[in-house]
Write a protein that holds these residues in place. Structure first.
Motif, PDB file in Angstrom:
ATOM      1  N   ILE A 118       4.759   3.468  -6.776  1.00 44.68           N
ATOM      2  CA  ILE A 118       6.027   3.324  -6.052  1.00 44.68           C
ATOM      3  C   ILE A 118       5.776   2.356  -4.903  1.00 44.68           C
ATOM      4  N   GLU A 119       6.377   1.177  -4.968  1.00 44.12           N
ATOM      5  CA  GLU A 119       6.193   0.168  -3.919  1.00 44.12           C
ATOM      6  C   GLU A 119       7.337  -0.831  -3.974  1.00 44.12           C
ATOM      7  N   GLY A 120       7.598  -1.463  -2.823  1.00 40.20           N
ATOM      8  CA  GLY A 120       8.654  -2.467  -2.762  1.00 40.20           C
ATOM      9  C   GLY A 120       9.573  -2.247  -1.577  1.00 40.20           C
ATOM     10  N   ASP A 121      10.463  -3.212  -1.365  1.00 37.43           N
ATOM     11  CA  ASP A 121      11.354  -3.177  -0.200  1.00 37.43           C
ATOM     12  C   ASP A 121      12.267  -1.957  -0.196  1.00 37.43           C
ATOM     13  N   LYS A 122      12.745  -1.551  -1.370  1.00 39.03           N
ATOM     14  CA  LYS A 122      13.685  -0.432  -1.419  1.00 39.03           C
ATOM     15  C   LYS A 122      13.025   0.889  -1.051  1.00 39.03           C
ATOM     16  N   THR A 123      11.717   0.986  -1.247  1.00 39.31           N
ATOM     17  CA  THR A 123      11.025   2.231  -0.911  1.00 39.31           C
ATOM     18  C   THR A 123      10.973   2.449   0.600  1.00 39.31           C
ATOM     19  N   GLU A 124      10.974   1.356   1.366  1.00 44.54           N
ATOM     20  CA  GLU A 124      10.858   1.379   2.828  1.00 44.54           C
ATOM     21  C   GLU A 124       9.521   1.948   3.294  1.00 44.54           C
ATOM     22  N   ILE A 125       8.556   2.042   2.395  1.00 44.99           N
ATOM     23  CA  ILE A 125       7.254   2.601   2.771  1.00 44.99           C
ATOM     24  C   ILE A 125       6.436   1.556   3.522  1.00 44.99           C
ATOM     25  N   VAL A 126       5.964   1.926   4.688  1.00 49.13           N
ATOM     26  CA  VAL A 126       5.079   1.074   5.470  1.00 49.13           C
ATOM     27  C   VAL A 126       3.696   1.702   5.585  1.00 49.13           C
ATOM     28  N   ARG A 127       3.662   2.991   5.944  1.00 48.47           N
ATOM     29  CA  ARG A 127       2.364   3.625   6.209  1.00 48.47           C
ATOM     30  C   ARG A 127       2.488   5.124   5.978  1.00 48.47           C
ATOM     31  N   ILE A 128       1.937   5.601   4.866  1.00 51.98           N
ATOM     32  CA  ILE A 128       1.955   7.026   4.553  1.00 51.98           C
ATOM     33  C   ILE A 128       0.783   7.698   5.264  1.00 51.98           C
TER      34      ILE A 128
END
Length: 236
Positions: free
Chosen positions: A138-148
């Protein structure tokens, strides 16, 4: 570990995993200590205990996951090591296990060539060993993930819940939140739910624990220096 009534603690300074009685109090010695050169433990911080398969999962140095028997003690080598180029691990911070689907989920932080921070959620078979590619990413702009910083899974419903502390250098990042994904999600998948915004008072969520009995999420925030509890029945 509610089944065996034990507390598992990663000690990064001692390079050890400590195990205490569930009722430990005061200056009480651990009942078991995993430590020594054969363990390959270096700075263990977060860990996961799988009470169904009786194993401990410890992310290491951002690019390795070590697996030990739950009852391990002393200078014990890992039973499995997930590490290598194909794993795509870089900045691995947290691991969670879904024993129902026999899956392991890892949350990472890495950087693009342009220096922009981004993070990913990756899923492997629980018994993956060696240089094994993830089943899903799961990765990409839509995920909004920066730092888990930490994640949990809720196996009965197949959810991944991840605390994202936001941009590393920001004292009060605007991109911190707790997100919920389906464990079957893949690619640029947006979170199904997000806990964020002024009313939540969350700034830099770091840790997350599930309380299924009361349908609650317990979230620690490093900027607020606080622990907050949210009622979230949709997850349960």
């Amino acid at each position: 570990d509610e089944i065996h009534d034990e507390l598992f603690v990663g000690n990064p300074f001692a390079g050890a995993v400590l195990v205490f009685r569930g009722g430990a109090n005061g200056e009480e010695a651990p009942i078991r200590v995993i430590q020594g050169p054969l363990t390959q433990l270096e700075g263990p911080d977060r860990l996961e205990v799988d009470t169904v398969n009786n194993e401990i999962y410890v992310p290491q140095e951002g690019n390795t996951i070590l697996v030990f028997p739950r009852s391990a003690s002393g200078n014990t080598p890992p039973t499995r090591i997930l590490r290598g180029k194909n794993t795509r691990m870089k900045g691995m911070r947290s691991v969670a296990v879904d024993p129902v689907r026999n899956l392991m989920v890892g949350g990472t932080q890495t950087r693009t060539k342009e220096g922009k921070e981004y993070g990913v959620l990756m899923t492997w078979n629980r018994t993956a060993n060696g240089d094994v590619a993830p089943l899903r990413v799961i990765e990409g702009d839509k995920t909004e993930i920066v730092r888990i910083t930490q994640l949990q899974v809720y196996p009965p419903k197949g959810w991944i819940l991840a605390a994202q502390a936001g941009t590393h250098q920001a004292l009060h990042p605007e991109d911190g939140f707790v997100g919920v994904w389906k464990i079957s999600d893949n690619g640029d998948a947006p979170p199904r739910w997000k806990i964020r915004g002024p009313k939540t008072t969350l700034i830099k969520p770091r840790g997350i624990v599930l309380n299924p009995k009361h349908k609650e999420l317990v979230i620690s925030d490093m900027a607020q220096n606080a622990v907050m509890t949210f009622y979230f029945p949709e997850v349960f």
